[in-house]
Design a protein around this motif. Sequence first.
Motif, mmCIF file in Angstrom:
data_model
loop_
_atom_site.group_PDB
_atom_site.id
_atom_site.type_symbol
_atom_site.label_atom_id
_atom_site.label_comp_id
_atom_site.label_asym_id
_atom_site.label_seq_id
_atom_site.Cartn_x
_atom_site.Cartn_y
_atom_site.Cartn_z
ATOM 1 N N LEU A 40 0.590 -0.741 -0.058
ATOM 2 C CA LEU A 40 -0.404 0.148 0.076
ATOM 3 C C LEU A 40 0.447 1.370 -0.033
ATOM 4 O O LEU A 40 0.405 2.342 -1.146
ATOM 5 C CB LEU A 40 -1.017 -0.234 0.956
ATOM 6 C CG LEU A 40 -1.939 1.374 1.974
ATOM 7 C CD1 LEU A 40 -2.998 1.548 0.395
ATOM 8 C CD2 LEU A 40 -2.627 1.344 2.486
ATOM 9 N N ASN A 41 2.051 1.461 1.294
ATOM 10 C CA ASN A 41 2.910 2.111 0.391
ATOM 11 C C ASN A 41 3.847 2.800 -0.499
ATOM 12 O O ASN A 41 3.849 3.718 -1.104
ATOM 13 C CB ASN A 41 4.032 2.289 2.107
ATOM 14 C CG ASN A 41 3.719 2.494 3.351
ATOM 15 O OD1 ASN A 41 2.202 3.266 3.166
ATOM 16 N ND2 ASN A 41 4.125 2.749 4.277
ATOM 17 N N GLU A 42 4.441 1.252 -1.288
ATOM 18 C CA GLU A 42 4.267 1.543 -2.474
ATOM 19 C C GLU A 42 2.939 2.154 -3.436
ATOM 20 O O GLU A 42 4.198 3.042 -4.111
ATOM 21 C CB GLU A 42 4.410 0.804 -3.070
ATOM 22 C CG GLU A 42 6.006 -0.340 -2.317
ATOM 23 C CD GLU A 42 6.742 -1.806 -3.022
ATOM 24 O OE1 GLU A 42 5.613 -1.929 -3.855
ATOM 25 O OE2 GLU A 42 7.514 -2.091 -2.233
ATOM 26 N N ASP A 43 2.282 2.360 -3.102
ATOM 27 C CA ASP A 43 0.756 2.581 -4.166
ATOM 28 C C ASP A 43 0.912 3.949 -3.828
ATOM 29 O O ASP A 43 0.921 5.718 -4.681
ATOM 30 C CB ASP A 43 0.041 1.759 -4.148
ATOM 31 C CG ASP A 43 -1.071 2.225 -5.198
ATOM 32 O OD1 ASP A 43 -0.940 2.618 -5.951
ATOM 33 O OD2 ASP A 43 -2.408 3.049 -4.556
ATOM 34 N N LEU A 44 1.068 4.202 -2.817
ATOM 35 C CA LEU A 44 0.906 6.174 -1.968
ATOM 36 C C LEU A 44 1.732 6.375 -2.757
ATOM 37 O O LEU A 44 1.770 8.275 -2.992
ATOM 38 C CB LEU A 44 1.150 5.994 -0.547
ATOM 39 C CG LEU A 44 -0.473 5.170 -0.307
ATOM 40 C CD1 LEU A 44 -0.114 5.990 1.677
ATOM 41 C CD2 LEU A 44 -1.554 6.021 0.100
ATOM 42 N N ILE A 45 3.349 6.477 -2.842
ATOM 43 C CA ILE A 45 4.316 6.750 -2.994
ATOM 44 C C ILE A 45 4.256 6.962 -4.395
ATOM 45 O O ILE A 45 4.747 8.266 -4.739
ATOM 46 C CB ILE A 45 5.830 5.737 -2.571
ATOM 47 C CG1 ILE A 45 5.892 5.795 -1.231
ATOM 48 C CG2 ILE A 45 6.924 6.756 -3.238
ATOM 49 C CD1 ILE A 45 7.172 5.224 -0.647
ATOM 50 N N SER A 46 3.993 6.203 -5.449
ATOM 51 C CA SER A 46 3.834 6.733 -7.090
ATOM 52 C C SER A 46 2.386 7.739 -7.067
ATOM 53 O O SER A 46 3.378 8.005 -7.649
ATOM 54 C CB SER A 46 3.713 5.081 -7.277
ATOM 55 O OG SER A 46 2.202 4.293 -7.055
ATOM 56 N N ARG A 47 2.022 7.782 -6.187
ATOM 57 C CA ARG A 47 0.396 9.149 -6.441
ATOM 58 C C ARG A 47 1.715 10.036 -5.578
ATOM 59 O O ARG A 47 0.615 10.951 -5.364
ATOM 60 C CB ARG A 47 -0.228 8.194 -5.518
ATOM 61 C CG ARG A 47 -1.002 7.389 -5.645
ATOM 62 C CD ARG A 47 -2.684 6.976 -6.228
ATOM 63 N NE ARG A 47 -3.027 6.931 -4.994
ATOM 64 C CZ ARG A 47 -3.776 5.659 -3.911
ATOM 65 N NH1 ARG A 47 -3.606 5.035 -4.328
ATOM 66 N NH2 ARG A 47 -3.565 6.292 -3.258
ATOM 67 N N GLN A 48 2.337 10.084 -4.971
ATOM 68 C CA GLN A 48 2.661 11.421 -4.294
ATOM 69 C C GLN A 48 2.742 11.622 -3.050
ATOM 70 O O GLN A 48 2.116 12.881 -3.210
ATOM 71 C CB GLN A 48 3.435 11.964 -5.519
ATOM 72 C CG GLN A 48 4.599 12.471 -6.223
ATOM 73 C CD GLN A 48 4.419 13.378 -7.424
ATOM 74 O OE1 GLN A 48 3.406 14.407 -7.485
ATOM 75 N NE2 GLN A 48 5.135 13.160 -8.363
#
Length: 299
Positions: A40-48
């Motif tokens: 989930l954090n990887e997805d959040l980081i990809s969305r800045q």
Amino acid sequence: MNLTLRVWRQQNANAAGSFVSYQANNVTPDMSFLEMLDALNEDLISRQEPPIAFEHDCREGICGSCGFLINGVAHGGQRGTTVCQLSMRFFKDGDQLTLEPWRARAFPVIRDLIVNRSAFDRIIQAGGFISAPTGSTPAANAILVPKEDADTAFDAAACIGCGACVAACPNASAMLFTSAKITHLNSLPQGQPQRDQRTLGMVATMRNELFGSCTNHGECEAVCPKRIPLEFIGKMNRDLMRAVWHRHREPLVVPSIVQLPSAEGAHEPQLQGDAHEHLREEAQAQVQAESREHAVTRQ
């Protein structure tokens, strides 16, 4: 599977926090709970977007770093399991999970799901040690330890200090944690020279922190990932009474520990110096009377 997560987000200890909803998609049953949060954090980081802050280290249920409430239950509710050991196979597609940090005044929130557990460190610093002479390594059988005492100490030493017991207790009590650390050393021959000092110091420090009192709900034992038994609290209370009796002074008065006023003790009646003197005189008079009666009987 796809999950809906309601996560407590809080920038720092002074900021106001709130729940934010996220979608965790394509979660596999083989993932651990923290691996799911990693994805989930990887997805959040990809969305800045800022990632969710949570504490972890070994991810093997040993260090005690990880830990938060899942649907109001510490570590997710699986007996003998920490959050890092919790498998996603215990959840179903479409579940809604609420994640929040430990809720206790003694554990202020640092950020999101991370809390400050330094109060536990101060309790250990007050007596979680022994004094031993330095030199060469002693022989393994130099000090014989009875099997029952060794088993008790080993069970108490299993405590990893995660803080789940405090989070689950309605009073946010740290009695189970403190009793485990005291019982660990008080059960061994190496811990006997400082047994009384250790017990008084650690209990006094626990009272100085913002922990509540134990009222025997038993929630601490139910959520403890290492299944520390509630009986250790009884052992600690017995050691406390023993230490107070041996020291011949008011309970929890330890010169090395700066004690703060206790809300519980604020309503307890205090004996003044005159009252203490009066009780002492009465006791001496009773002892003298019994001695004379015993002497007459022998004659």
